[in-house]
Design a protein around this motif. Structure first.
Motif, PDB file in Angstrom:
ATOM      1  N   LYS A  90       0.840  -1.207   0.000  1.00 42.99           N
ATOM      2  CA  LYS A  90       0.000   0.000   0.000  1.00 42.99           C
ATOM      3  C   LYS A  90       0.871   1.251   0.000  1.00 42.99           C
ATOM      4  CE  LYS A  90      -3.467  -1.758   3.038  1.00 42.99           C
ATOM      5  NZ  LYS A  90      -4.211  -1.443   4.230  1.00 42.99           N
ATOM      6  N   LEU A  91       1.923   1.201   0.830  1.00 41.13           N
ATOM      7  CA  LEU A  91       2.803   2.369   0.925  1.00 41.13           C
ATOM      8  C   LEU A  91       3.506   2.648  -0.398  1.00 41.13           C
ATOM      9  CD1 LEU A  91       4.510   2.305   4.391  1.00 41.13           C
ATOM     10  CD2 LEU A  91       3.606   4.295   3.225  1.00 41.13           C
ATOM     11  N   ARG A 133       2.388   1.940  -3.355  1.00 38.92           N
ATOM     12  CA  ARG A 133       1.403   2.577  -4.249  1.00 38.92           C
ATOM     13  C   ARG A 133       1.280   4.063  -3.919  1.00 38.92           C
ATOM     14  NH1 ARG A 133      -1.550  -2.352  -3.933  1.00 38.92           N
ATOM     15  NH2 ARG A 133      -2.859  -1.669  -2.209  1.00 38.92           N
ATOM     16  N   THR A 134       1.228   4.358  -2.593  1.00 38.02           N
ATOM     17  CA  THR A 134       1.110   5.755  -2.169  1.00 38.02           C
ATOM     18  C   THR A 134       2.328   6.563  -2.602  1.00 38.02           C
ATOM     19  OG1 THR A 134      -0.242   5.123  -0.302  1.00 38.02           O
ATOM     20  CG2 THR A 134       0.847   7.246  -0.154  1.00 38.02           C
ATOM     21  N   MET A 135       3.529   5.960  -2.463  1.00 36.01           N
ATOM     22  CA  MET A 135       4.749   6.669  -2.845  1.00 36.01           C
ATOM     23  C   MET A 135       4.755   6.975  -4.338  1.00 36.01           C
ATOM     24  SD  MET A 135       6.473   7.378  -0.298  1.00 36.01           S
ATOM     25  CE  MET A 135       5.919   7.073   1.361  1.00 36.01           C
ATOM     26  N   ALA A 158       2.194   7.451  -6.061  1.00 37.48           N
ATOM     27  CA  ALA A 158       1.227   8.532  -6.279  1.00 37.48           C
ATOM     28  C   ALA A 158       1.816   9.873  -5.849  1.00 37.48           C
ATOM     29  CB  ALA A 158      -0.058   8.236  -5.507  1.00 37.48           C
ATOM     30  N   VAL A 159       2.504   9.876  -4.697  1.00 39.76           N
ATOM     31  CA  VAL A 159       3.059  11.134  -4.187  1.00 39.76           C
ATOM     32  C   VAL A 159       4.184  11.636  -5.095  1.00 39.76           C
ATOM     33  CG1 VAL A 159       4.349  12.170  -2.277  1.00 39.76           C
ATOM     34  CG2 VAL A 159       2.404  10.686  -1.797  1.00 39.76           C
ATOM     35  N   ARG A 185       4.701  11.063  -8.263  1.00 43.83           N
ATOM     36  CA  ARG A 185       4.227  10.600  -9.561  1.00 43.83           C
ATOM     37  C   ARG A 185       5.064  11.168 -10.708  1.00 43.83           C
ATOM     38  NH1 ARG A 185      -1.365   9.088 -10.024  1.00 43.83           N
ATOM     39  NH2 ARG A 185      -1.661  10.308  -8.144  1.00 43.83           N
ATOM     40  N   ARG A 242       0.052  -0.951  13.824  1.00 45.33           N
ATOM     41  CA  ARG A 242       0.060  -0.707  12.389  1.00 45.33           C
ATOM     42  C   ARG A 242       0.428   0.739  12.046  1.00 45.33           C
ATOM     43  NH1 ARG A 242      -2.826  -3.424   8.655  1.00 45.33           N
ATOM     44  NH2 ARG A 242      -4.096  -4.251  10.320  1.00 45.33           N
ATOM     45  N   ASP A 243      -0.203   1.693  12.726  1.00 38.71           N
ATOM     46  CA  ASP A 243       0.033   3.097  12.388  1.00 38.71           C
ATOM     47  C   ASP A 243       1.495   3.483  12.602  1.00 38.71           C
ATOM     48  OD1 ASP A 243      -2.618   3.091  11.954  1.00 38.71           O
ATOM     49  OD2 ASP A 243      -3.064   4.887  13.110  1.00 38.71           O
ATOM     50  N   VAL A 260       3.469   2.154   9.626  1.00 34.95           N
ATOM     51  CA  VAL A 260       3.219   2.928   8.409  1.00 34.95           C
ATOM     52  C   VAL A 260       3.900   4.293   8.507  1.00 34.95           C
ATOM     53  CG1 VAL A 260       1.433   3.977   6.995  1.00 34.95           C
ATOM     54  CG2 VAL A 260       1.107   1.689   7.902  1.00 34.95           C
ATOM     55  N   GLU A 261       3.848   4.892   9.707  1.00 34.46           N
ATOM     56  CA  GLU A 261       4.495   6.196   9.896  1.00 34.46           C
ATOM     57  C   GLU A 261       6.012   6.064   9.713  1.00 34.46           C
ATOM     58  OE1 GLU A 261       2.629   8.804  10.291  1.00 34.46           O
ATOM     59  OE2 GLU A 261       4.267  10.235  10.434  1.00 34.46           O
ATOM     60  N   GLY A 288       6.680   5.112   6.063  1.00 36.45           N
ATOM     61  CA  GLY A 288       6.256   6.231   5.225  1.00 36.45           C
ATOM     62  C   GLY A 288       7.307   7.317   5.201  1.00 36.45           C
ATOM     63  N   ASP A 317       9.547   8.028   1.977  1.00 36.13           N
ATOM     64  CA  ASP A 317       9.357   9.348   1.386  1.00 36.13           C
ATOM     65  C   ASP A 317      10.702  10.050   1.229  1.00 36.13           C
ATOM     66  OD1 ASP A 317       7.720  11.408   0.402  1.00 36.13           O
ATOM     67  OD2 ASP A 317       7.913  12.483   2.299  1.00 36.13           O
ATOM     68  N   ALA A 343      -0.656  12.133   8.988  1.00 42.12           N
ATOM     69  CA  ALA A 343       0.037  10.872   9.265  1.00 42.12           C
ATOM     70  C   ALA A 343       0.065  10.020   7.994  1.00 42.12           C
ATOM     71  CB  ALA A 343      -0.672  10.117  10.382  1.00 42.12           C
ATOM     72  N   TRP A 344       1.102   9.185   7.874  1.00 40.66           N
ATOM     73  CA  TRP A 344       1.236   8.396   6.652  1.00 40.66           C
ATOM     74  C   TRP A 344       0.110   7.408   6.477  1.00 40.66           C
ATOM     75  CZ3 TRP A 344       3.620   9.240   2.359  1.00 40.66           C
ATOM     76  CH2 TRP A 344       4.663  10.156   2.346  1.00 40.66           C
ATOM     77  N   GLN A 345      -0.381   6.876   7.612  1.00 42.07           N
ATOM     78  CA  GLN A 345      -1.490   5.932   7.513  1.00 42.07           C
ATOM     79  C   GLN A 345      -2.695   6.626   6.876  1.00 42.07           C
ATOM     80  OE1 GLN A 345      -1.746   2.399   8.557  1.00 42.07           O
ATOM     81  NE2 GLN A 345      -3.362   2.841   7.106  1.00 42.07           N
ATOM     82  N   ARG A 398      -2.586   9.219   4.853  1.00 42.04           N
ATOM     83  CA  ARG A 398      -2.315   9.429   3.426  1.00 42.04           C
ATOM     84  C   ARG A 398      -2.553   8.149   2.645  1.00 42.04           C
ATOM     85  NH1 ARG A 398       2.892  13.476   3.278  1.00 42.04           N
ATOM     86  NH2 ARG A 398       2.743  13.869   5.490  1.00 42.04           N
ATOM     87  N   VAL A 399      -2.044   7.014   3.213  1.00 36.13           N
ATOM     88  CA  VAL A 399      -2.242   5.723   2.542  1.00 36.13           C
ATOM     89  C   VAL A 399      -3.732   5.463   2.384  1.00 36.13           C
ATOM     90  CG1 VAL A 399      -2.005   3.242   2.831  1.00 36.13           C
ATOM     91  CG2 VAL A 399      -0.057   4.723   3.293  1.00 36.13           C
ATOM     92  N   PHE A 443      -5.133   7.595  -0.481  1.00 35.52           N
ATOM     93  CA  PHE A 443      -4.807   7.112  -1.824  1.00 35.52           C
ATOM     94  C   PHE A 443      -5.504   5.787  -2.113  1.00 35.52           C
ATOM     95  CE2 PHE A 443      -1.141  10.067  -1.581  1.00 35.52           C
ATOM     96  CZ  PHE A 443      -1.360  10.726  -2.779  1.00 35.52           C
ATOM     97  N   GLU A 444      -5.592   4.918  -1.068  1.00 33.49           N
ATOM     98  CA  GLU A 444      -6.251   3.629  -1.275  1.00 33.49           C
ATOM     99  C   GLU A 444      -7.735   3.827  -1.556  1.00 33.49           C
ATOM    100  OE1 GLU A 444      -4.862   0.287  -1.192  1.00 33.49           O
ATOM    101  OE2 GLU A 444      -3.117   1.549  -1.572  1.00 33.49           O
ATOM    102  N   ASP A 495      -6.438  11.208  -5.991  1.00 37.20           N
ATOM    103  CA  ASP A 495      -5.401  11.386  -7.006  1.00 37.20           C
ATOM    104  C   ASP A 495      -4.226  12.178  -6.464  1.00 37.20           C
ATOM    105  OD1 ASP A 495      -6.716  10.339  -9.605  1.00 37.20           O
ATOM    106  OD2 ASP A 495      -8.259  11.491  -8.576  1.00 37.20           O
ATOM    107  N   ASP A 496      -4.491  13.003  -5.454  1.00 34.23           N
ATOM    108  CA  ASP A 496      -3.402  13.724  -4.820  1.00 34.23           C
ATOM    109  C   ASP A 496      -3.813  14.050  -3.387  1.00 34.23           C
ATOM    110  OD1 ASP A 496      -0.947  14.790  -4.491  1.00 34.23           O
ATOM    111  OD2 ASP A 496      -1.141  16.360  -6.009  1.00 34.23           O
ATOM    112  N   ARG A 501      -2.672  15.731 -15.891  1.00 34.41           N
ATOM    113  CA  ARG A 501      -2.458  14.286 -15.831  1.00 34.41           C
ATOM    114  C   ARG A 501      -3.709  13.533 -16.250  1.00 34.41           C
ATOM    115  NH1 ARG A 501      -0.605  13.964 -10.604  1.00 34.41           N
ATOM    116  NH2 ARG A 501      -2.412  12.873  -9.827  1.00 34.41           N
TER     117      ARG A 501
END
Lengths: 460, 219
Positions: free
Chosen positions: A309-310, A312-314, A316-317, A319, A339-340, A343-344, A347, A351, B83-85, B87-88, B91-92, B96-97, B118
Motif C-alpha cells: 500500500k505504501l 502505491r502511495t509513494m 502517487a506522491v 508521480r 500498524r500506524d 506505516v508512519e 512512510g 518518502d 500521518a502516513w497511515q 495518506r495511505v 490514496f487507497e 489522485d493527490d 495528468r
C-alpha cells in the motif's frame, strides 16, 4: 519467586508430619498402657494363686507349695518373680526364679492404678505389684514382678513399623497431591502460555477460561487490553480532530499573512516566522503523540501487505518521477507493534528515500529469532559520514531547500526508541543512503549483537 | 474548469473559493459530506478538492462512495491529517493527490493544474497543445515563436478548457457548465461572443464550429 506447587507441598508435608507425630505418640502411649494393664491383671490373678499356695511348713515357717505354683517361678531369671512376707516376721520368702536377687520394695515410677510400679532391674524394665492379704489371721505382704522387656521391644518394633507405614503413606499422599495441584493449576499454566502468545501477537485476546477461579483474571486482562486499544484509538481520534481544528485556522492565518505581505512586507515576514514555528511545533508534537509504542500486546503486522500500500502511495506522491521501488521482504517478517507506527515509520523513510533517489529505492526486510531487520536504501547522492551523525542525533534537516529528512527523521528515531530498537545510517550499495532498523520481537531484547553483525550477511 | 470545493471551515472555504476564482476556476463550495457526495455525481466538475473532516459524512467515505459507483472525478484531498497511515488510506480510497494543511495557495494551484493535465494525459510542467502554450500564472497564451498574448478571465478559462479537451466536441451547454459556477452568465449566446474574441487572438482555424453540436479545439 515462590511457586504455588512448592508452597502447597511443603505445607502439606509439615502438617502431615505433625499429625503423624501426634498420632504416633498417643498411639504408643495407649498401647503401652494397655499392655501394662494386661500385665497388671495377670499379676493380680497370679497373686491369688500364690496366696492359695502359701502354707505353713512343719517347722512353723512358711513356704510355697510348689505343686500349685506355675513352673516359670521355679526357672531362674525367667522373668516372673514373687516374694512374700508373713506377719511381723522380717524374713522374705523368694521365688526360685529370683535366684539370689530380690524385688526392690520401693522406687520406680507408678504407672496406671493399683500401685503398679515400673522400675529398672539390671537394665530390664520390671512391673511390680504389691498385694497385702490376710491369711489365717496373719498379714501377708506379697510382691509380684514381671519382666516387661518383651513389651518394650514389641513397642519398639511397632514404632519402626509405623514409621515405615507413615513414610509410605506420606510419599503416596505427596505424589497424589502433586498430581492434584498440577491438574488444578493447569488452567493457570495454560493462561500464562496464552499470555505469552498474546505478547507475541499470535492471538488478539485470551480465550475463555474453564475454571471459576481463573475466569475473572482472564476477563480482566481481556478488558484491559481492549480498553487500552480503545483509549489509544480515542486519543488518536482526538488528536486528529485537534490537528484538524488547529491547522485550519492556521491555514487561514497564513493566507491573511500572504495578503498582508502585499501591504506591509516587514510585519508579514515577522508573522510568517511565528506562524511557521507554531506549525512546526504542532506538527512535531501531534506526530509524537500519535506513536503508540510497544505498550500494547497482541500485535503482529505482516510487512508485505502494508508495504504494498505504501509503495502505491509513494508512486502517487512522487508521480512526476519515474521511480522504481523494489521490496524484498521474507515472508515471515512481521512488525511487532502497532500498524500506524509501522506505516508512519516506513512512510517517512520511504518518502525521504524517494525524494533523494535518482531512480531506485529498495526496501528489504527479514526476521530472525531476535528482531526484525529492515533496510531502506536509495541511489541518491547519499549523506556524508559526519553528517549522518547529525541527522541521527537531532533530526536536523540537512538541506533546507528540499523538505524532508528533518522532522521525518526525528519521528523515525522516536518510534524506534519507543520500540527499544536500533537505528543506523550507512552507505547503500546502490550509492545513496541506507537506513537500517532493528526492531526487537519482544520488548527488552538486547540487539547490540544483531546490529554489529556483518553487513555482508544482509537479508536475502 | 469547474471545481467542487468541499471545505467546512467558514473562514477558509469562502477565502479559498475566491482565491480559486481569481485563478480562473469556476468554484462550487460545499460545506458538508452529504451534499458533497451528491454534487460529485453531477457530470459538470473537472476536479474536486476534498477536505476529510466533514460534518454529515466523512470525506473518505464520500470518496469511497464515488469510486464504488465508478465516478472517476479527479480528487485532491486537502486535509489537516498528515500521518502516513491517513495518506495511505486516502490514496487507497481513490484520491489522485493529497495535500496537507497548512498549505500555500501556489502549491494547491500547482497541484490542481498538474492533476488536470495528468487526467487529460498531458505530460510536462505547463499546458501546451499544438504549439500553443498557456501560461497559468499570467493568464496569457504564447503561440509558438511569438510574443505572449494576454487573455481576459473568461477567455483564459475558455481556452484552458479547450486545451484540456483537444479534439473533443464540446457543446455550448458543456462549456457554460465548466466555466461558470452559477446561473448569472449562462446564456449560451455569450459563449459565441467569447469564441469569436478567442479566435482573434489564437487564429481562426484553431476552433472549429460544428453546427448543432458545438465546438472542437483542433490540435
Amino acid at each position: 519467586m515462590k511457586s504455588i506447587q512448592t508452597r502447597l507441598n511443603s505445607a502439606f508435608v509439615l502438617i502431615t508430619l505433625a499429625l503423624c507425630l501426634i498420632l504416633w505418640v498417643s498411639y504408643s502411649w495407649f498401647l503401652r498402657q494397655t499392655a501394662y494393664d494386661f500385665v497388671n491383671a495377670s499379676l493380680g490373678s497370679e497373686a491369688y494363686v500364690l496366696l492359695k499356695s502359701v502354707e505353713m511348713d512343719d517347722s512353723g515357717g512358711w513356704r510355697i507349695n510348689a505343686q500349685y505354683v506355675a513352673p516359670v517361678y521355679e526357672q531362674p531369671m525367667s522373668g516372673h518373680y514373687f516374694q512374700f512376707q508373713v506377719g511381723d516376721d522380717p524374713k522374705w520368702h523368694y521365688s526360685r526364679s529370683l535366684w539370689d536377687e530380690s524385688i526392690p520394695l520401693e522406687g520406680g515410677e507408678f504407672v496406671g492404678n493399683q500401685g503398679l510400679r515400673l522400675l529398672k532391674k539390671h537394665d530390664k524394665p520390671w512391673l511390680v505389684r504389691e498385694e497385702v492379704f490376710t491369711k489365717d489371721g496373719r498379714r501377708l505382704r506379697m510382691l509380684l514382678a514381671s519382666d516387661v522387656s518383651h513389651i518394650e521391644s514389641g513397642l519398639a518394633r511397632l514404632r519402626w513399623g509405623m514409621m515405615l507405614v507413615v513414610a509410605l503413606f506420606l510419599g503416596a499422599m505427596l505424589l497424589a497431591q502433586i498430581l492434584v495441584i498440577r491438574s488444578g493449576l493447569r488452567s493457570l499454566v495454560r493462561v500464562s502460555g496464552q499470555l505469552n502468545q498474546l505478547k507475541q501477537g499470535e492471538i488478539r485476546k485470551l480465550p475463555e477460561a474453564d475454571t471459576v477461579e481463573v475466569e475473572p483474571l482472564v476477563t480482566e486482562i481481556n478488558y484491559l487490553v481492549k480498553s487500552m486499544e480503545m483509549r489509544l484509538t480515542r486519543s488518536r481520534n482526538a488528536l486528529g480532530n485537534l490537528a484538524h481544528a488547529a491547522k485550519t485556522p492556521l491555514t487561514v492565518l497564513d493566507r491573511q499573512i500572504e495578503a498582508l505581505q502585499r501591504i506591509a512586507p516587514e510585519q508579514a515576514e515577522a508573522l510568517r516566522e511565528q506562524s511557521k514555528q507554531l506549525r512546526d511545533l504542532m506538527e512535531r508534537e501531534l506526530r509524537r503523540a500519535r506513536i503508540a509504542g510497544a505498550a500494547l500486546p497482541g500485535h503482529r503486522i505482516y510487512l508485505q501487505q502494508e508495504l504494498d500500500k505504501l509503495v502505491r502511495t509513494m508512486h502517487a506522491v512522487h508521480r512526476d518521477r519515474q521511480l522504481q521501488i523494489d521490496t524484498q521482504i521474507s515472508a515471515t517478517s512481521y512488525f511487532p507493534g502497532e500498524r500506524d507506527d509501522l506505516v508512519e515509520l516506513l512512510g517517512n523513510l520511504l518518502d525521504n528515500a524517494c525524494k533523494w533517489a535518482r531512480s531506485r529505492v529498495r526496501v528489504s526486510g527479514m526476521m530472525d529469532e531476535h528482531c526484525l531487520d529492515l533496510r531502506i536504501a536509495d541511489d541518491g547522492p547519499g549523506v556524508a559520514a559526519d553528517q549522518r551523525e547529525r541527522l541521527l542525533q537531532r533530526g536536523e534537516r540537512l538541506d533546507e531547500s528540499r523538505a524532508g529528512h528533518g522532522l521525518g527523521m526525528s519521528i523515525v528515531a522516536e518510534i524506534v526508541r519507543q520500540y527499544g530498537g536500533e537505528l543506523d545510517l550507512q552507505r547503500a550499495d546502490l550509492g545513496g543512503l541506507e537506513v537500517r532498523l532493528l526492531l526487537p520481537r519482544r520488548q527488552g531484547m538486547d540487539l547490540s549483537a544483531s546490529l554489529h553483525r556483518d553487513s555482508a550477511a544482509s537479508p536475502l | 474548469m469547474r471545481v467542487l470545493l468541499v471545505e467546512d471551515d467558514p473562514a477558509l472555504g469562502p477565502d479559498l473559493k475566491s482565491e480559486l476564482a481569481r485563478s480562473g476556476y469556476a468554484v462550487d463550495l460545499v460545506d458538508n459530506g452529504v451534499d458533497a457526495e451528491a454534487a460529485g455525481y453531477e457530470d459538470i466538475y473537472d476536479i474536486a478538492v476534498l477536505d476529510l473532516g466533514l460534518p454529515g459524512r466523512p470525506g473518505l467515505e464520500v470518496l469511497h462512495n464515488w469510486r464504488k459507483r465508478k465516478n472517476a472525478l479527479p480528487v485532491l484531498i486537502l486535509t489537516a491529517r498528515s500521518a502516513w497511515q491517513e495518506r495511505v488510506d486516502g490514496f487507497e480510497a481513490g484520491a489522485d493527490d493529497y495535500l496537507c494543511k497548512p498549505f500555500h495557495t501556489e502549491e494547491l494551484l500547482l497541484r490542481m493544474s498538474a492533476l488536470l493535465r495528468r487526467v487529460h494525459q498531458q505530460a510536462g510542467a505547463a499546458l501546451e497543445v499544438a504549439g500553443l502554450l498557456l501560461d497559468e500564472k499570467t493568464q496569457s497564451v504564447v503561440p509558438q515563436g511569438q510574443a505572449p498574448v494576454s487573455l481576459t478571465g473568461t477567455e483564459y478559462r475558455l481556452l484552458r478548457y479547450f486545451m484540456h479537451n483537444p479534439a473533443r466536441v464540446l457543446s455550448k451547454l458543456q462549456l457554460v457548465e465548466h466555466l461558470y459556477d452559477d446561473a448569472v452568465e449562462n446564456d449560451s449566446n455569450v459563449i459565441e461572443a467569447y469564441i469569436k474574441m478567442l479566435r482573434k487572438k489564437i487564429g481562426h482555424d484553431r476552433i472549429e464550429t460544428r453546427r448543432g453540436q458545438g465546438y472542437v479545439f483542433r490540435p
